[in-house]
Design a protein around this motif. Structure first.
Motif, short mmCIF file in Angstrom:
data_model
loop_
_atom_site.label_atom_id
_atom_site.label_comp_id
_atom_site.label_asym_id
_atom_site.label_seq_id
_atom_site.Cartn_x
_atom_site.Cartn_y
_atom_site.Cartn_z
N SER A 39 97.71 46.86 55.85
CA SER A 39 98.97 46.43 55.07
C SER A 39 99.23 47.05 53.58
O SER A 39 98.48 47.50 53.11
N ALA A 40 100.42 47.40 53.46
CA ALA A 40 100.81 47.93 52.29
C ALA A 40 100.36 46.92 51.00
O ALA A 40 99.87 47.48 50.21
N GLU A 41 100.43 45.76 51.20
CA GLU A 41 99.83 44.86 50.04
C GLU A 41 98.45 45.01 49.90
O GLU A 41 98.01 44.86 48.83
N SER A 42 97.69 45.19 50.99
CA SER A 42 96.23 45.23 50.76
C SER A 42 95.82 46.63 50.04
O SER A 42 94.81 46.66 49.43
N LYS A 43 96.67 47.56 49.98
CA LYS A 43 96.55 48.80 49.40
C LYS A 43 97.12 48.96 48.00
O LYS A 43 96.96 49.92 47.47
N SER A 44 97.78 47.96 47.70
CA SER A 44 98.63 48.06 46.55
C SER A 44 97.92 47.83 45.10
O SER A 44 97.22 46.84 45.13
#
Length: 79
Positions: A39-44
């Motif tokens: 997910s994008a949130e996990s890499k933010s």
């Protein structure tokens, strides 16, 4: 100078196929991390957050629409 057709003229004269073709590959490629469960949130982290990237995408879309609208209203190409 060169007499280039505008965006709408290019799309109506066979450019729609090129537009769909060149848009499809990056669109499908952007779904690969989703299929892998990333997910994008996990890499933010830091400045490059998922919210910042969402706003960048929104501003880019507004810019493209403004560019096409300006060409349409002025009747001239901008590039």
């Amino acid at each position: 100078m060169f007499n280039r057709p505008g965006s709408f003229s290019q799309i109506s004269n066979g450019g729609a196929t090129w537009f769909v073709g060149t848009s499809l590959l990056p669109s499908v490629a952007s779904l690969i991390p989703l299929f892998k469960g990333v997910s994008a949130e996990s890499k933010s982290e830091g400045v490059m957050t998922s919210d910042a990237e969402m706003w960048n995408g929104r501003f880019a879309m507004v810019g493209v629409v403004a560019f096409a609208f300006t060409e349409y209203v002025s009747g001239r190409t901008l590039v």
